[in-house]
Structure formats: C-alpha cells, structure tokens
Enzyme design. Structure first.
Site, PDB file in Angstrom:
ATOM      1  N   GLY A  46      86.860 105.036  33.807  1.00 34.53           N
ATOM      2  CA  GLY A  46      88.147 104.781  33.167  1.00 34.53           C
ATOM      3  C   GLY A  46      88.449 105.864  32.147  1.00 34.53           C
ATOM      4  O   GLY A  46      87.533 106.414  31.517  1.00 34.53           O
ATOM      5  N   GLN A  51      92.530 109.878  25.119  1.00 33.41           N
ATOM      6  CA  GLN A  51      91.243 110.588  25.099  1.00 33.41           C
ATOM      7  C   GLN A  51      91.381 112.071  25.430  1.00 33.41           C
ATOM      8  O   GLN A  51      90.484 112.856  25.129  1.00 33.41           O
ATOM      9  CB  GLN A  51      90.268 109.941  26.090  1.00 33.41           C
ATOM     10  CG  GLN A  51      89.827 108.548  25.701  1.00 33.41           C
ATOM     11  CD  GLN A  51      88.928 107.956  26.757  1.00 33.41           C
ATOM     12  OE1 GLN A  51      89.420 107.341  27.719  1.00 33.41           O
ATOM     13  NE2 GLN A  51      87.625 108.143  26.631  1.00 33.41           N
ATOM     14  N   CYS A  92      81.634 105.114  26.802  1.00 36.03           N
ATOM     15  CA  CYS A  92      82.959 105.728  26.674  1.00 36.03           C
ATOM     16  C   CYS A  92      82.795 107.238  26.732  1.00 36.03           C
ATOM     17  O   CYS A  92      81.888 107.783  26.090  1.00 36.03           O
ATOM     18  CB  CYS A  92      83.582 105.321  25.334  1.00 36.03           C
ATOM     19  SG  CYS A  92      85.221 106.005  25.060  1.00 36.03           S
ATOM     20  N   LEU A  93      83.667 107.886  27.481  1.00 33.09           N
ATOM     21  CA  LEU A  93      83.594 109.351  27.569  1.00 33.09           C
ATOM     22  C   LEU A  93      83.825 109.996  26.200  1.00 33.09           C
ATOM     23  O   LEU A  93      83.409 111.135  25.988  1.00 33.09           O
ATOM     24  CB  LEU A  93      84.609 109.875  28.588  1.00 33.09           C
ATOM     25  CG  LEU A  93      84.239 109.559  30.043  1.00 33.09           C
ATOM     26  CD1 LEU A  93      85.402 109.849  30.972  1.00 33.09           C
ATOM     27  CD2 LEU A  93      83.005 110.343  30.455  1.00 33.09           C
ATOM     28  N   HIS A 134      89.263  97.858  27.629  1.00 34.13           N
ATOM     29  CA  HIS A 134      88.708  99.026  26.929  1.00 34.13           C
ATOM     30  C   HIS A 134      89.742 100.161  26.885  1.00 34.13           C
ATOM     31  O   HIS A 134      89.932 100.801  25.846  1.00 34.13           O
ATOM     32  CB  HIS A 134      87.424  99.460  27.657  1.00 34.13           C
ATOM     33  CG  HIS A 134      86.783 100.704  27.152  1.00 34.13           C
ATOM     34  ND1 HIS A 134      85.519 100.719  26.593  1.00 34.13           N
ATOM     35  CD2 HIS A 134      87.193 102.000  27.142  1.00 34.13           C
ATOM     36  CE1 HIS A 134      85.205 101.957  26.259  1.00 34.13           C
ATOM     37  NE2 HIS A 134      86.201 102.757  26.582  1.00 34.13           N
ATOM     38  N   GLU A 135      90.410 100.400  28.016  1.00 36.45           N
ATOM     39  CA  GLU A 135      91.363 101.524  28.083  1.00 36.45           C
ATOM     40  C   GLU A 135      92.654 101.217  27.314  1.00 36.45           C
ATOM     41  O   GLU A 135      93.218 102.113  26.678  1.00 36.45           O
ATOM     42  CB  GLU A 135      91.677 101.882  29.542  1.00 36.45           C
ATOM     43  CG  GLU A 135      90.471 102.271  30.392  1.00 36.45           C
ATOM     44  CD  GLU A 135      89.574 103.328  29.785  1.00 36.45           C
ATOM     45  OE1 GLU A 135      90.050 104.140  28.961  1.00 36.45           O
ATOM     46  OE2 GLU A 135      88.363 103.325  30.108  1.00 36.45           O
ATOM     47  N   HIS A 138      92.182 102.052  23.748  1.00 35.78           N
ATOM     48  CA  HIS A 138      92.377 103.477  23.429  1.00 35.78           C
ATOM     49  C   HIS A 138      93.833 103.787  23.109  1.00 35.78           C
ATOM     50  O   HIS A 138      94.124 104.558  22.192  1.00 35.78           O
ATOM     51  CB  HIS A 138      91.953 104.355  24.615  1.00 35.78           C
ATOM     52  CG  HIS A 138      90.491 104.637  24.699  1.00 35.78           C
ATOM     53  ND1 HIS A 138      89.784 105.262  23.697  1.00 35.78           N
ATOM     54  CD2 HIS A 138      89.599 104.409  25.701  1.00 35.78           C
ATOM     55  CE1 HIS A 138      88.513 105.396  24.077  1.00 35.78           C
ATOM     56  NE2 HIS A 138      88.368 104.886  25.288  1.00 35.78           N
TER      57      HIS A 138
HETATM   58  C1  QAP Z   1      84.951 102.432  29.984  1.00 31.55           C
HETATM   59  O1  QAP Z   1      83.782 104.432  30.369  1.00 31.55           O
HETATM   60  C2  QAP Z   1      83.961 101.357  30.356  1.00 31.55           C
HETATM   61  O2  QAP Z   1      78.333 108.047  27.461  1.00 31.55           O
HETATM   62  C3  QAP Z   1      84.866 103.686  30.847  1.00 31.55           C
HETATM   63  O3  QAP Z   1      77.463 110.303  28.606  1.00 31.55           O
HETATM   64  C4  QAP Z   1      82.598 101.618  30.460  1.00 31.55           C
HETATM   65  O4  QAP Z   1      83.766 105.785  32.156  1.00 31.55           O
HETATM   66  C5  QAP Z   1      84.389 100.082  30.569  1.00 31.55           C
HETATM   67  C6  QAP Z   1      80.442 108.027  30.445  1.00 31.55           C
HETATM   68  C7  QAP Z   1      81.707 100.609  30.786  1.00 31.55           C
HETATM   69  C8  QAP Z   1      83.501  99.078  30.914  1.00 31.55           C
HETATM   70  C9  QAP Z   1      82.157  99.331  31.037  1.00 31.55           C
HETATM   71  C10 QAP Z   1      79.884 107.654  29.245  1.00 31.55           C
HETATM   72  C11 QAP Z   1      80.000 109.195  31.038  1.00 31.55           C
HETATM   73  C12 QAP Z   1      81.515 107.254  31.085  1.00 31.55           C
HETATM   74  C13 QAP Z   1      78.889 108.426  28.652  1.00 31.55           C
HETATM   75  C14 QAP Z   1      83.271 105.472  31.092  1.00 31.55           C
HETATM   76  C15 QAP Z   1      78.448 109.594  29.256  1.00 31.55           C
HETATM   77  C16 QAP Z   1      78.998 109.967  30.454  1.00 31.55           C
HETATM   78  C17 QAP Z   1      82.131 106.193  30.482  1.00 31.55           C
HETATM   79 CO    CO Z   2      86.625 104.848  26.395  1.00 38.62          CO
END
Ligand code: QAP
Ligand code: CO
Length: 172
Positions: A46, A51, A92-93, A134-135, A138
C-alpha cells in the site's frame, strides 16, 4: 513512468493533510502509474500519495500474492461496520525496518472513486480493511507509529534519524 522518492518518518511533510481530487485527468493517471511503480518496486502492499510528497487524496494498494490486483482509491472514506477489531503487525514504507502490532476495526465499508471518477462502494475485511485504514491515515497526516507509546515512537524516531544522518555522510 517514474520512481518517486518515499518520505520517511519523522519528515514533517508526512503530516500534511491531502486535498480532494477534483479533476480526473491525465495528470492523475500519471501520478497513479508512478505510485504503482514505486509501490511494486519497494516492494509494498500500500502507498498513499502523501508518502511521495503529493498531497492529493490518492492511495494505491495490492495485497495479492502475485502482485496482479492493483486497487486505486481516490477521495476514499470508510465507516466501521461492527465492534470487531483485529491486531495486525503493520509496517510502512515511510518507517522502514519497523513493524508493530496495531489494533483496528476488522470490517469496514469503503466509499471512494476510481481513476475515472466513478463511485466505488464495497466492504473490506482483514488485511485489506487494515491496509485501507492505514493508507487513509496517511492522507490525514497520520502514521501507524502514532498509535504506539511515546517511548516506542521516540525510539523509532531516534533510530531513523541516525540512519538518515549516516546516509547523508560522504562515503570513504
Ligand atoms: C501498509 O505497508 C500496511 O519496513 C503498507 O523495510 C502494512 O507496504 C498495512 C515495507 C502491513 C497493513 C499491514 C515496510 C517495505 C512495506 C518496510 C507496506 C520495509 C520495506 C510496507
Ligand atoms: Co504507510
């Protein structure tokens, strides 16, 4: 198509409240394409426009295993359908390398528009419901770390600031 730079906590730009999309034109299509490219490359499930320093209410999601079910939500809203909640490990990215358990509503109804401006109305559960919440956070300048204790949040902040300083140091 272009890869966009992802802002990282504690960048104050992540606190910006995004504006509604009013015109569904080629510029919105371009932003969506660049967001998917950036999200898939990361890789992430996501991404919110906030972001990538674009302060319009656009989110891209793909929770599928094969990364072949892109979902774009413009001007998204949700309502909570019942009292069920779910604990899920979130990342989270914009907070790379940190994952924490967060409790959120498990069943939601989503109202949004697609990339042509057409209305969308569907229910979401589990990972999709969590990801959409979550999004949307943001777009309102909110991060998952805001749900943690002050101590946990400040530890994450210190570690990321240190990592950013080291990234900015010249190499030997
Ligand atoms: C949000 O998050 C989310 O720390 C999206 O080093 C995540 O795509 C919602 C990511 C989990 C629900 C459950 C995170 C990639 C990606 C990192 C992501 C990383 C590399 C996170
Ligand atoms: Co995020």
């Amino acid at each position: 198509m272009a890869l966009l730079t992802i802002l990282e906590f504690p960048d104050p730009k992540l606190r910006t409240i995004a504006r509604e999309v009013q015109k569904f034109d080629h510029r919105i299509i371009n932003i969506i394409d660049d967001m998917f490219e950036t999200m898939y490359q990361a890789p992430g499930i996501g991404l919110a426009a906030t972001q990538v320093d674009i302060h319009q209410r656009i989110i891209t999601i793909d929770i599928s295993e094969d990364k072949n079910q892109p979902l774009v939500l413009i001007n998204p809203h949700f309502s909570i359908l019942d009292d069920d909640t779910e604990m899920m490990q979130e990342g989270c990215l914009s907070v790379p390398g940190f994952y924490e358990e967060i409790e959120r509503p498990k069943h939601i109804r989503v109202l949004a528009q697609d990339k042509t401006g057409k209305a969308l109305n569907f229910t979401a559960t589990d990972l999709l419901a969590v990801c959409i919440q979550h999004e949307i956070d943001h777009l309102d300048g909110k991060l998952f770390v805001d749900y943690l204790s002050k101590l946990k949040r400040s530890r994450i902040k210190t570690k990321l600031e240190k990592a950013h300083r080291q990234q900015n140091l010249p190499h030997s």
